[in-house]
Design a protein around this motif. Structure first.
Motif, short mmCIF file in Angstrom:
data_model
loop_
_atom_site.label_atom_id
_atom_site.label_comp_id
_atom_site.label_asym_id
_atom_site.label_seq_id
_atom_site.Cartn_x
_atom_site.Cartn_y
_atom_site.Cartn_z
N PHE A 45 0.85 -1.18 0.00
CA PHE A 45 0.00 0.00 0.00
C PHE A 45 0.89 1.24 0.00
N PHE A 46 0.31 2.38 -0.13
CA PHE A 46 1.11 3.60 -0.12
C PHE A 46 0.37 4.66 0.71
N PRO A 47 1.12 5.56 1.34
CA PRO A 47 0.44 6.56 2.17
C PRO A 47 -0.33 7.55 1.31
N ARG A 48 -1.46 7.98 1.83
CA ARG A 48 -2.27 8.95 1.09
C ARG A 48 -1.56 10.30 1.05
N GLU A 49 -1.59 10.94 -0.09
CA GLU A 49 -0.93 12.23 -0.22
C GLU A 49 -1.67 13.28 0.59
N GLY A 50 -0.87 14.19 1.15
CA GLY A 50 -1.47 15.29 1.88
C GLY A 50 -1.97 14.93 3.26
N ARG A 51 -1.64 13.77 3.72
CA ARG A 51 -2.11 13.35 5.05
C ARG A 51 -1.17 13.90 6.12
N GLU A 52 -1.74 14.58 7.10
CA GLU A 52 -0.91 15.16 8.16
C GLU A 52 -0.67 14.13 9.25
N THR A 53 0.53 14.17 9.81
CA THR A 53 0.84 13.23 10.89
C THR A 53 0.34 13.77 12.22
N ASN A 54 -0.07 12.86 13.07
CA ASN A 54 -0.47 13.25 14.42
C ASN A 54 0.56 12.77 15.44
N ASP A 55 1.73 12.43 14.95
CA ASP A 55 2.77 11.96 15.85
C ASP A 55 3.16 13.08 16.82
N PRO A 56 3.11 12.85 18.13
CA PRO A 56 3.38 13.93 19.09
C PRO A 56 4.74 14.59 18.88
#
Lengths: 177, 397
Positions: free
Chosen positions: A152-163
């Motif tokens: 699979f591949f990550p969706r473009e424009g997706r923001e990370t919520n990593d603290p």
């Protein structure tokens, strides 16, 4: 429960007895004796309710730990019977003749861990993973992250919520530029 | 039993082909005597994301095969790669309809393996949350049985009343569907001000609902015609298949984890599980209606007997560095569908080695349903599924 364990000990070679609660014990039995022990507990000791068949993958020891979990509804006691089988060519005697639902458990374990139960009904039919051609996915060596990155591949424009990433952006916005 | 014995419909199975020893069936579809029909996964009469591959001869089912996998998200595998507190938020998704039983079982496993004792006040609140979860689930299942025979009104009543319980969940936990209220070490909060009165108001409406649904559904001639004597579950099959909960109680087996293996504060509550013997769809539905009545009564008892305040959390390690010594345990509780258990193995690290869910539907919706459907009329498939309380997420964890 103590009496039952003593009776079992007279006829079967059991080790690693762990008393978890007053009504719950775990024991380990040799692979060759396991189905005989389960049959004995069902027919002689009243463990008529089969609760669960589960597997633990001890990859570092090269073994699968099968756990047959039985319940005695009259005496309200439980027993978990562990048995170790080799991870290489993992095969175990089928117990589908004892309780009907065991065939379903065995079918799932064949698919998820690659453990074979020769003679078990429909054991080769796919249970959940239709068309799966990789190694059995519940084995410890199956890397879910690697698999998803490859397929699979990550969706473009997706923001990370990593603290860590979030705080970095908030505290040092210039650094990123 | 005697009263209904004449009504129990037994099809002439001699005309069906014999099953082979491995469970397969030699059906010649080219003979045009048999037809394969898929009931689900997109079908109003299927309880969730599963399907049934039915081989039918006329209206009668010759063979049924359960197919799951439409919902598989690999939760048990994911939990092995997550810390205990992260695994907690994952495991509750295993059962959308009644997630609190997952919360309790997972938390109890972690506490037992870590040697943590939960304060008494937290135990009362846990029992309250579990009974509320059972209540909202039964408000779906009880009228849902009527829906399978074309009686849709009861479902609308049930949806309204379930929303009232979800409102109470929202004010208690902040969430309507997933609550994450029963956490490892205790619960997240005390009852809000005025909660008991608002809950009592909702319970009074459910009391009225039980009277109304009895008149609407249980006394309805069409509903009786479609369910009495249909889907008979032989008591000899209870242990043979590992049937639990209301399905076992409808066959005369008094099995209830809350009574048999008292946990939390259930030994301080006064109630008796309802049992019946006719073991058909109607009786299983009747047992669930009585379960609904019992649950309402238990919530009232819990709210009356629980302490006014108290400590709700035990001392726990830092959740980000929570290591649990090597060990294993099995914990069970009574869900609306029967025994719901968790087997957890730890290896001394920050991650569980194995978490295995034992859901009632693993038995009810696969091996039991496949056997029970043989000889049944295709029009009764939905009723049978709902009467067994099948829930696919428990199968494909």
């Amino acid at each position: 429960m103590e009496q039952i364990l003593q009776d079992i000990g007279k006829q079967f070679k059991i080790t690693d007895i762990v008393k978890k609660r007053d009504n719950l014990n775990f024991i380990t039995c040799e692979k060759e004796q396991t189905i005989s022990l389960i049959t004995y507990l069902r027919d002689i000791k009243g463990f008529s309710h089969f609760v669960l068949l589960s597997v633990v993958d001890w990859i570092e020891d090269g073994v699968f730990q099968l756990v047959y979990f039985l319940n005695n509804p009259d005496k309200k006691i439980d027993i978990g019977i562990r048995t170790m089988i080799s991870r290489e060519n993992a095969t175990m005697t089928s117990a589908h003749h004892l309780w009907e639902q065991i065939a379903t458990y065995q079918r799932e374990l064949k698919e998820m861990y690659g453990i074979d139960f020769p003679g078990s009904p429909r054991v080769d039919e796919s249970f959940i993973l239709e068309g799966w051609d990789d190694i059995p996915p519940m084995r410890r060596e199956f890397d879910t992250k690697k698999y998803s990155e490859e397929n699979f591949f990550p969706r473009e424009g997706r923001e990370t919520n990593d603290p860590e990433e979030y705080m970095k952006k908030k505290l040092y916005p210039d650094e990123e530029k | 039993m005697k009263k209904n014995s004449k009504l129990i419909w037994t099809p002439d199975r001699s005309k069906f082909p014999e099953q082979n020893s491995d469970g397969s069936l030699d059906v010649d579809l080219a003979s045009q005597k048999y037809v394969k029909v898929w009931q689900g996964p997109n079908h109003p009469g299927v309880t969730g994301n599963m399907s049934l591959e039915l081989t039918i001869c006329g209206d009668e089912i010759v063979q049924a095969k359960t197919h799951v996998g439409y919902l598989h998200r690999g939760f048990e595998k994911l939990i092995e790669r997550r810390k205990f507190i992260q695994g907690f938020t994952t495991c509750i998704r295993m059962c959308v309809a009644e997630p609190d039983t997952n919360e309790y079982n997972f938390s109890r496993c972690v506490e037992e393996l870590s040697g943590i004792e939960v304060p008494e006040m937290a135990n009362w609140l846990r029992a309250l949350a579990l009974e509320m979860a059972r209540l909202q689930m039964l408000l779906r299942i009880v009228p849902g049985q009527g829906n399978t025979t074309g009686l849709g009104l009861g479902v609308q009543w049930g949806v309204y009343l379930r929303d009232l319980i979800l409102d109470r969940f929202e004010e208690l936990t902040g969430g309507r569907v997933y609550h994450m209220y029963i956490t490892p070490g205790g619960v997240r909060g005390l009852l809000p001000d005025g909660f008991k009165q608002r809950m009592e108001d909702a319970l009074k409406k459910i009391d009225e609902f039980i009277v109304d649904i009895t008149k609407l559904m249980y006394n309805n001639a069409v509903f009786k015609k479609r369910t009495v004597g249909v889907g008979y579950l032989d008591p000899a099959w209870i242990d043979k298949f590992g049937v639990v909960g209301p399905n076992a109680r409808a066959a005369g087996f008094k099995r209830d984890v809350r009574k048999d293996y008292p946990y939390l504060i259930y030994d301080k509550l006064d109630y008796e599980p309802f049992t019946a013997t006719d073991s058909d769809i109607y009786t299983r539905s009747l047992v669930r209606r009585e379960d609904l009545r019992t649950t309402v009564e238990l919530i009232r008892q819990i709210m009356a007997k629980m302490p006014k305040t108290g400590n709700i959390r035990a001392q726990t390690p830092n959740v980000l560095h929570w290591k649990i010594p090597k060990g294993e345990t099995y914990v069970r509780c009574e869900s609306s569908r029967g025994e719901y258990g968790y087997y957890m193995v730890t290896d001394g690290s920050e991650f569980p080695r194995r978490v295995n869910l034992r859901g009632p539907s693993y038995v009810h919706a696969v091996s039991l349903l496949e056997k029970l459907l043989v000889g049944a009329n295709i029009a009764d498939v939905s009723s049978m599924m709902v009467s067994l309380g099948t829930c696919p997420p428990e199968i494909e964890r």
